[in-house]
Each structure stands twice: as structure tokens, then as C-alpha cells.
Design an enzyme around this catalytic site. Sequence first.
Site, PDB file in Angstrom:
ATOM      1  N   CYS A 100     -13.148 -29.202   0.980  1.00 23.76           N
ATOM      2  CA  CYS A 100     -12.297 -28.073   0.589  1.00 23.76           C
ATOM      3  C   CYS A 100     -13.184 -26.973   0.013  1.00 23.76           C
ATOM      4  O   CYS A 100     -14.091 -27.251  -0.779  1.00 23.76           O
ATOM      5  CB  CYS A 100     -11.279 -28.537  -0.478  1.00 23.76           C
ATOM      6  SG  CYS A 100     -10.171 -27.229  -1.048  1.00 23.76           S
ATOM      7  N   HIS A 119      -3.350 -29.968   5.007  1.00 24.15           N
ATOM      8  CA  HIS A 119      -4.282 -29.647   3.915  1.00 24.15           C
ATOM      9  C   HIS A 119      -3.958 -28.253   3.354  1.00 24.15           C
ATOM     10  O   HIS A 119      -3.906 -28.059   2.130  1.00 24.15           O
ATOM     11  CB  HIS A 119      -5.727 -29.696   4.432  1.00 24.15           C
ATOM     12  CG  HIS A 119      -6.771 -29.360   3.416  1.00 24.15           C
ATOM     13  ND1 HIS A 119      -7.655 -30.291   2.919  1.00 24.15           N
ATOM     14  CD2 HIS A 119      -7.114 -28.185   2.829  1.00 24.15           C
ATOM     15  CE1 HIS A 119      -8.482 -29.707   2.055  1.00 24.15           C
ATOM     16  NE2 HIS A 119      -8.173 -28.414   1.984  1.00 24.15           N
ATOM     17  N   GLU A 120      -3.698 -27.299   4.252  1.00 23.03           N
ATOM     18  CA  GLU A 120      -3.423 -25.915   3.798  1.00 23.03           C
ATOM     19  C   GLU A 120      -2.033 -25.794   3.188  1.00 23.03           C
ATOM     20  O   GLU A 120      -1.859 -25.104   2.178  1.00 23.03           O
ATOM     21  CB  GLU A 120      -3.592 -24.926   4.960  1.00 23.03           C
ATOM     22  CG  GLU A 120      -4.969 -24.924   5.606  1.00 23.03           C
ATOM     23  CD  GLU A 120      -6.135 -24.891   4.605  1.00 23.03           C
ATOM     24  OE1 GLU A 120      -7.176 -25.499   4.906  1.00 23.03           O
ATOM     25  OE2 GLU A 120      -6.002 -24.289   3.519  1.00 23.03           O
ATOM     26  N   HIS A 148      -1.983 -26.815  -0.356  1.00 25.59           N
ATOM     27  CA  HIS A 148      -2.458 -25.783  -1.292  1.00 25.59           C
ATOM     28  C   HIS A 148      -1.305 -24.900  -1.752  1.00 25.59           C
ATOM     29  O   HIS A 148      -1.259 -24.475  -2.908  1.00 25.59           O
ATOM     30  CB  HIS A 148      -3.537 -24.898  -0.654  1.00 25.59           C
ATOM     31  CG  HIS A 148      -4.926 -25.465  -0.721  1.00 25.59           C
ATOM     32  ND1 HIS A 148      -5.512 -25.880  -1.898  1.00 25.59           N
ATOM     33  CD2 HIS A 148      -5.854 -25.670   0.239  1.00 25.59           C
ATOM     34  CE1 HIS A 148      -6.734 -26.326  -1.656  1.00 25.59           C
ATOM     35  NE2 HIS A 148      -6.964 -26.215  -0.357  1.00 25.59           N
TER      36      HIS A 148
HETATM   37  C1  LIG Z   1     -16.264 -35.008   2.857  1.00 21.61           C
HETATM   38  N1  LIG Z   1     -16.430 -35.027   4.282  1.00 21.61           N
HETATM   39  C2  LIG Z   1     -16.302 -33.889   4.982  1.00 21.61           C
HETATM   40  O1  LIG Z   1     -15.977 -32.806   4.504  1.00 21.61           O
HETATM   41  C3  LIG Z   1     -16.501 -34.022   6.441  1.00 21.61           C
HETATM   42  C4  LIG Z   1     -17.727 -34.490   6.931  1.00 21.61           C
HETATM   43  C5  LIG Z   1     -17.927 -34.609   8.319  1.00 21.61           C
HETATM   44  C6  LIG Z   1     -16.901 -34.285   9.221  1.00 21.61           C
HETATM   45  C7  LIG Z   1     -15.658 -33.842   8.735  1.00 21.61           C
HETATM   46  C8  LIG Z   1     -14.549 -33.542   9.708  1.00 21.61           C
HETATM   47  C9  LIG Z   1     -15.456 -33.722   7.333  1.00 21.61           C
HETATM   48  N2  LIG Z   1     -14.263 -33.240   6.804  1.00 21.61           N
HETATM   49  C10 LIG Z   1     -13.919 -31.923   6.939  1.00 21.61           C
HETATM   50  N3  LIG Z   1     -14.716 -31.109   7.664  1.00 21.61           N
HETATM   51  C11 LIG Z   1     -14.292 -29.836   7.821  1.00 21.61           C
HETATM   52  N4  LIG Z   1     -15.043 -28.969   8.579  1.00 21.61           N
HETATM   53  C12 LIG Z   1     -16.030 -29.511   9.500  1.00 21.61           C
HETATM   54  C13 LIG Z   1     -17.165 -28.548   9.731  1.00 21.61           C
HETATM   55  N5  LIG Z   1     -16.644 -27.223  10.109  1.00 21.61           N
HETATM   56  C14 LIG Z   1     -17.614 -26.297  10.605  1.00 21.61           C
HETATM   57  C15 LIG Z   1     -18.929 -26.342  10.142  1.00 21.61           C
HETATM   58  C16 LIG Z   1     -19.864 -25.431  10.632  1.00 21.61           C
HETATM   59  C17 LIG Z   1     -19.503 -24.464  11.574  1.00 21.61           C
HETATM   60  C18 LIG Z   1     -18.199 -24.432  12.057  1.00 21.61           C
HETATM   61  C19 LIG Z   1     -17.264 -25.344  11.570  1.00 21.61           C
HETATM   62 CL1  LIG Z   1     -15.650 -25.282  12.194  1.00 21.61          CL
HETATM   63  C20 LIG Z   1     -15.708 -26.651   9.132  1.00 21.61           C
HETATM   64  C21 LIG Z   1     -14.583 -27.605   8.846  1.00 21.61           C
HETATM   65  N6  LIG Z   1     -13.165 -29.357   7.281  1.00 21.61           N
HETATM   66  C22 LIG Z   1     -12.421 -30.236   6.574  1.00 21.61           C
HETATM   67  N7  LIG Z   1     -11.269 -29.792   6.091  1.00 21.61           N
HETATM   68  C23 LIG Z   1     -10.246 -30.719   5.545  1.00 21.61           C
HETATM   69  S1  LIG Z   1      -8.745 -30.076   6.266  1.00 21.61           S
HETATM   70  C24 LIG Z   1      -9.298 -28.405   6.004  1.00 21.61           C
HETATM   71  C25 LIG Z   1     -10.768 -28.479   6.452  1.00 21.61           C
HETATM   72  C26 LIG Z   1     -11.605 -27.347   5.845  1.00 21.61           C
HETATM   73  O2  LIG Z   1     -11.586 -26.245   6.358  1.00 21.61           O
HETATM   74  N8  LIG Z   1     -12.352 -27.647   4.758  1.00 21.61           N
HETATM   75  C27 LIG Z   1     -13.177 -26.629   4.200  1.00 21.61           C
HETATM   76  N9  LIG Z   1     -12.766 -31.521   6.363  1.00 21.61           N
END
Ligand SMILES: CNC(=O)c1cccc(C)c1Nc1nc(N2CCN(c3ccccc3Cl)CC2)nc(N2CSC[C@H]2C(=O)NC)n1
EC number: 3.5.1.88
Length: 183
Positions: free
Chosen positions: A110, A153-154, A157
Site C-alpha cells: 500500500c 483494496h481501494e 480505503h
Molecule cells: C508485500 N508484497 C507485495 O506488495 C507484493 C510483492 C510481489 C508481488 C505482488 C503482487 C505484491 N503485492 C502487491 N503488488 C502491487 N504492485 C505490484 C507491482 N506494481 C508495479 C511495479 C512496478 C511497475 C509497474 C507496476 Cl504495475 C505495482 C502494484 N500492488 C499491490 N497492491 C495491493 S492491491 C493495490 C495494489 C497497489 O497498488 N499497492 C500499492 N500489492
Amino acid sequence: MITMKDIVREGHPSLTRSAAVVEVPLSKDDKQLLEDMMQFLKNSQDEEIAEKYELRAGVGIAAPQLGIEKQIIAIHFEDIDGKLYSMGLVNPKIISHSVEQSYLSSGEGCLSVDRPVEGYVPRHARITIKATDINDQPVKLRLKGYPAIVFQHEIDHINGIMFFDRINTEDPFNIPENSSPIQ
Ligand SMILES: CNC(=O)c1cccc(C)c1Nc1nc(N2CCN(c3ccccc3Cl)CC2)nc(N2CSC[C@H]2C(=O)NC)n1
């Protein structure tokens, strides 16, 4: 342009309060906010821009994360099949959901949480959402898989719920009955 300094962090009251319903038709200000939130997500996913402005990548963001307690969310990502989910929504509501649950096998991150929080976040596997879009049009979405996780998730919030509130504190990697992992 929204940057990380605009994003409030864990402990800020906006993250644990319910946000207000947004008036429709959208005001100019609310439309602009939605545009800015969408642009932030796109920027955060662009390697060069993200590096230049030190943005953390996200696929979703909610107005309370900007200290703005309004029911406004933005989502921007392509799912595994290449389907683009790119939209700004106001007053999103989950109107129905499956009994089955699912969770990201890597856990959730997050933008408002500057620490890794381990554990599975059990969520509804399939949801139906009603909302209003940036052009004041009603939207009805049926989602499953990763998109369903991101929208929940959103929407959490908007209701002052953080992803770690849903992790089983006794056993963070407990797999609830009737739930399947999303890679
Ligand atoms: C603790 N382990 C982890 O975080 C985690 C760890 C591994 C995999 C996942 C899948 C995890 N989990 C997770 N990874 C994401 N991203 C993966 C990377 N990506 C991204 C990164 C770089 C460029 C473009 C992009 Cl697209 C951005 C988004 N996003 C969310 N969430 C939870 S739902 C809302 C969403 C969110 O936007 N969070 C900021 N969770």
C-alpha cells in the site's frame, strides 16, 4: 502533479475514517482530482518518470490516501490477459460478492504503508461493483482475480480499512476455507 509527498501514511486519521459520498454530477474540482489520481498511477508505472520523481508504483489509489475524505478511487493496470483497467470512480459500492475468497500469494502493498506487512489478505474472489464514472455515468463491474483484489483494496480505503486489518494476526499465512491464491 501528485507525488509521494501528497500521500498520507499510516497513522494519518484520513486512513481510518469513512469518506463522504461525492455529489453527482461531479464538480470541476472532483473531476480534476480524478484526472490527477489517474495520472499519478500512470506516472508511477513509468520507469523514467517514477525514477525522476521518486514515485512508488501503484495500480490503485483512493482520495483518503491524499488526505481527502471523499469516496473517490482511481485504478490503472493491465491484467494478465492484457485487459486494461483504467478508470476513475466515485461512490463505489460492492453490491454482491461470492462466498469463495481469494488472496494475493505475495501479500499486498500500500502506498500509505512504508513497511512490508507479511501475510495473506483474504478477500471476496468475485465481486459486483456499482459506481459513477468521471463522466457522471453509472458503472456496473463484475470482477474476479487480481482486478477484484485491487478494487476491494481501494474500496476498503473509502471505508477506513487498511489491508493489514484483514490479515489473520494469529496466523498471517492461514489459508481460510474456500479460498484460492492469485499469483
Ligand atoms: C508485500 N508484497 C507485495 O506488495 C507484493 C510483492 C510481489 C508481488 C505482488 C503482487 C505484491 N503485492 C502487491 N503488488 C502491487 N504492485 C505490484 C507491482 N506494481 C508495479 C511495479 C512496478 C511497475 C509497474 C507496476 Cl504495475 C505495482 C502494484 N500492488 C499491490 N497492491 C495491493 S492491491 C493495490 C495494489 C497497489 O497498488 N499497492 C500499492 N500489492
